[in-house]
Design a protein around this motif. Structure first.
Motif, mmCIF file in Angstrom:
data_model
loop_
_atom_site.group_PDB
_atom_site.id
_atom_site.type_symbol
_atom_site.label_atom_id
_atom_site.label_comp_id
_atom_site.label_asym_id
_atom_site.label_seq_id
_atom_site.Cartn_x
_atom_site.Cartn_y
_atom_site.Cartn_z
ATOM 1 N N LYS A 1 -1.709 1.955 -1.843
ATOM 2 C CA LYS A 1 -0.736 2.927 -1.348
ATOM 3 C C LYS A 1 0.173 3.399 -2.473
ATOM 4 O O LYS A 1 0.144 2.879 -3.583
ATOM 5 C CB LYS A 1 0.097 2.300 -0.224
ATOM 6 C CG LYS A 1 -0.677 2.081 1.048
ATOM 7 C CD LYS A 1 -1.046 3.389 1.717
ATOM 8 C CE LYS A 1 -1.858 3.178 2.981
ATOM 9 N NZ LYS A 1 -2.301 4.439 3.568
ATOM 10 N N ASP B 1 3.335 9.082 3.453
ATOM 11 C CA ASP B 1 3.586 7.822 2.762
ATOM 12 C C ASP B 1 3.795 6.736 3.800
ATOM 13 O O ASP B 1 4.914 6.394 4.141
ATOM 14 C CB ASP B 1 4.825 7.974 1.864
ATOM 15 C CG ASP B 1 5.113 6.692 1.083
ATOM 16 O OD1 ASP B 1 6.171 6.651 0.428
ATOM 17 O OD2 ASP B 1 4.304 5.755 1.142
ATOM 18 N N ASN C 1 -1.432 10.373 -1.247
ATOM 19 C CA ASN C 1 -1.197 9.522 -0.085
ATOM 20 C C ASN C 1 -2.351 9.616 0.897
ATOM 21 O O ASN C 1 -2.780 8.624 1.484
ATOM 22 C CB ASN C 1 0.098 9.935 0.629
ATOM 23 C CG ASN C 1 1.341 9.489 -0.122
ATOM 24 O OD1 ASN C 1 1.290 8.580 -0.949
ATOM 25 N ND2 ASN C 1 2.457 10.133 0.149
#
Lengths: 199, 517
Positions: free
Chosen positions: A103, B271, B310
């Protein structure tokens, strides 16, 4: 074709006998599993588990059959299968596939947009960009390297610097007034464009 | 600007010559004061009591003016607390001007003067638009300070007042409210969620129309982005659902500032967990994001790239959407952009695509991503190289044998070997993992010896041997295992390496590929 498999203990005593000929040595890891068809005595060997889905609350797996092409892949309900190793292998792969993803590494290195903004007077616009009307020029300087006028604007107390080049075009009369106010006569008339400022 | 000598020459001729800009500023200041004095003299009747000190001097910043500042604030207090509308307006405007100063605006002084509650009360005076506007501006600026400042504003009940102001028929007042709310939302998730709880989003969206001016839309987009911003917690899902459709529309406009802030909003929304990413990609916005990654403005590219980065950190499906939208055509360009942060983010996105299934890895190869990858491995700054190494390792992890061969042939092996000199233990471990994976692929072809040879030729064996002395235990262990497993054949040193044997061949059953070095 030699058989290198050992009879697998499947749940209902699968007919893994010498009749089951579809085995190859390399399948030691993918232990030969057999799915029993309901009616027939045929055994089909699962080569690999390709996918997983849930239909009406039941888990099904997409199977690649050994000795068959990919066009023959079928979805089978979980309870019909007895190949826990293959299923585990599939699930493990899914897990590591997602583990491969990383991430966002946090803030974008100071490139991010401001979280708060202060509204400055005329929002930091300067000179003609403020959209005000020139009233008169109250001074001039070229300490920046370029000739600039100190401009007083109508309806504002805050004067600021504008490039002469811009003022000459945008408000020539104001510029002329400025020069005229400061004309001084010398013994001989000077015809050059330099600013003669009367202190 | 070294015109000292020139300046000196003409000092006598010009009023403002021969001074640096700071002094010029002072000059302007006194100029302004003079001008104002002139005006004051005209209306001296009304202002007799407060001639010099009440009207703020926007540009007086220096310490000697502190006394004047408190004088001014005294007057502001008196005006604002009076019952006379004109005085209130005057005081508000004076405060606003103080608070709009470029440098060191007196936030704390104004707060300590107890003026905030009055300002907030002015916000609701619909019959006094100037008063509303000035107080809204003043409060906006205080709220732009640190958390304490924003807190002071919120505690006076500004939030509902501002939300009401959004509906003002006066556009500049409504816009000021948008701005103020943006500052409050930007403080953090707590205030953000309070605003959302007060239904700020519908109120904001109600102001969007085809006639809304660009300036207004810019502020609105920025405020929306702050409502999308921050994690722990993320904004509530229902709020995200409300904001996505207008964000999508905003993303299709052409104003650069709007595009930038809208992209930031999307970058915040993506995100998070894959569910969050799902909400965003379902809007069909991915192609537009990829398009914006190609924009010529860096301040648009950055958040667009972050958004896509993302998205490809999500599921394989999400990643495929980005690929289908053409992200692989833009990434090479960004990997070569002379801006380290962009390169780094592009490499990070690439590493996540390489963490996908082999079909996606194949697309990396087909779309020519190997060459730029190797380039950043060689030339990128350290952070970029780190991401690029992840890309290599992920690639070797999920790629087929043929794909790994392609990777090696592209020069990636040599590049990562050269990176083994770096001190960072974690970094080294990632590289060693990649090397290990390459051996696993080589095993399938029975070509491990050839790979060992190649690595040795590239100087890798030396590096790995040295790593056995590394202070980090895992590094030492991994290096040692590698040597044991693949380099411990004593014959390797003795094998005669003809010039022709610089070829390193992987021979998979179907495809004949030659490894040339």
């Amino acid at each position: 074709m030699s058989m290198s498999q050992t009879p697998e203990p499947s749940s209902d005593g699968a007919t893994v006998t010498e009749e089951a000929t579809i085995t190859t040595p390399e399948k030691e890891k993918k232990a030969d599993e057999v799915v029993e068809e309901e009616e027939e005595e045929e055994e089909y060997v699962v080569e690999k588990v390709l996918n997983r889905r849930v239909v009406k609350g039941k888990v099904e797996y997409l199977l690649k059959w050994k000795g068959f092409s990919n066009e023959d892949n079928t979805w089978e309900p979980e309870e019909n299968l007895d190949c826990p190793d293959l299923i585990a292998e599939y699930l493990q792969k899914q897990k590591s596939a997602n583990e491969g993803k990383r991430k966002a590494p946090g803030e974008a290195d100071g490139d991010e947009s401001k979280s708060k903004k202060k509204k400055d007077d005329n929002e930091k616009l300067r000179g003609f960009a403020r959209g005000l009307e020139p009233e008169r020029i109250i001074g001039a300087t070229d300490s920046t390297g370029e000739l600039m006028f100190l401009m007083k604007w109508k309806h504002s107390d805050e004067a600021d610097l504008v490039p002469a080049k811009e003022a000459n075009v945008k408000c020539p009369q104001v510029v002329i007034s400025f020069y005229e106010e400061r004309l001084t006569w010398h013994s001989y008339p000077s015809e050059d464009e330099k600013k003669d400022d009367k202190n | 600007m070294s015109t000292e000598s020139v300046v000196n020459k003409r000092v006598s001729k010009f009023k403002n010559m021969g001074k640096d800009l700071a002094k010029l500023r002072e000059k302007r200041v006194s100029e302004c004061v003079e001008l104002r004095k002139a005006q004051k003299n005209e209306s001296i009747l009304k202002r007799r009591n407060i001639i010099l000190s009440s009207l703020p001097d926007e540009e007086a910043v220096s310490p000697e003016h502190n006394d004047t500042l408190s004088f001014r604030i005294e007057d502001i207090i008196r005006d604002v607390n009076s019952e006379d509308r004109e005085a209130q307006t005057r005081g508000c405007q004076a405060a606003r001007k103080l608070l709009s100063k470029g440098c060191d605006p007196p936030f704390k002084e104004i707060v300590d003067a107890g003026l905030l509650s009055r300002f907030v009360s002015f916000l609701s005076m619909d019959d006094e638009p100037t008063l509303q506007f000035e107080s809204a501006w003043a409060l906006t600026n205080i709220a732009s300070g640190n958390s304490w400042h924003t807190q002071q504003v919120v505690q006076q009940g500004a939030v509902p007042a501002f939300i009401n102001l959004l509906a003002s028929p006066m556009l500049h007042i409504s816009e000021q409210a948008v701005w103020a709310l943006g500052n409050i939302a930007g403080d953090g998730p707590a205030y953000r969620d309070i605003l959302i709880g007060c239904n700020v989003i519908p109120a904001l969206l109600a102001r969007i129309s085809p006639d809304t001016p660009v300036g207004y839309l810019r502020n609105l987009t920025w405020t929306l982005s702050n409502l999308c911003r921050n994690k722990k917690p993320c904004p509530p899902s229902f709020a995200v659902q409300q904001m996505l459709p207008p964000l999508v529309r905003l993303l299709h406009l052409s104003d650069k500032n709007i595009l930038s802030d809208a992209c930031w909003a999307i970058s915040y929304l993506t995100d998070g967990s894959n569910d969050r990413i799902d909400l965003v990609v379902k809007t069909g916005i991915v192609p537009r994001l990829v398009e914006l990654m190609n924009n010529k403005e860096l301040f648009i590219v950055t958040p667009a790239l972050r958004s896509i980065g993302n998205i490809v950190s999500g599921s394989d499906l999400h990643t495929q959407m980005a690929i289908d939208a053409g992200v692989l055509n833009v990434l090479p360009k960004l990997l070569r952009l002379p801006k380290p942060t962009v390169q780094k983010e592009a490499a990070w996105a690439l590493s996540n695509i390489a963490a996908g299934p082999c079909q996606q890895i194949q697309q990396l190869i087909t779309c020519g991503l190997l060459l730029p990858l190797v380039e950043v491995l060689r030339n990128g700054d350290f952070k970029t190289q780190k991401e690029a190494v992840w890309a290599v390792t992920n690639f070797t992890n999920g790629g087929t044998v043929e794909q790994v061969v392609s990777l090696v042939q592209s020069g990636a092996l040599e590049a990562i070997i050269n990176l083994l000199q770096v001190k960072d233990a974690k970094f080294i471990l990632i590289i060693l993992e990649a090397v290990n994976n390459m051996f696993i692929a080589a095993e399938k072809l029975g070509e491990t010896e050839k790979l060992s040879l190649l690595i040795e030729e590239l100087g890798g064996l030396e590096q790995i041997e040295m790593l056995q002395n590394h202070e980090n235990e895992m590094v030492y262990q991994t290096a040692h295992d590698l040597i044991e497993k693949y380099f411990n054949d004593g014959d390797i040193e003795e094998v005669q390496v003809d010039t022709t044997q610089t070829e390193f061949e992987f021979k998979p059953p179907d495809v004949q590929k030659t490894f040339e070095f």
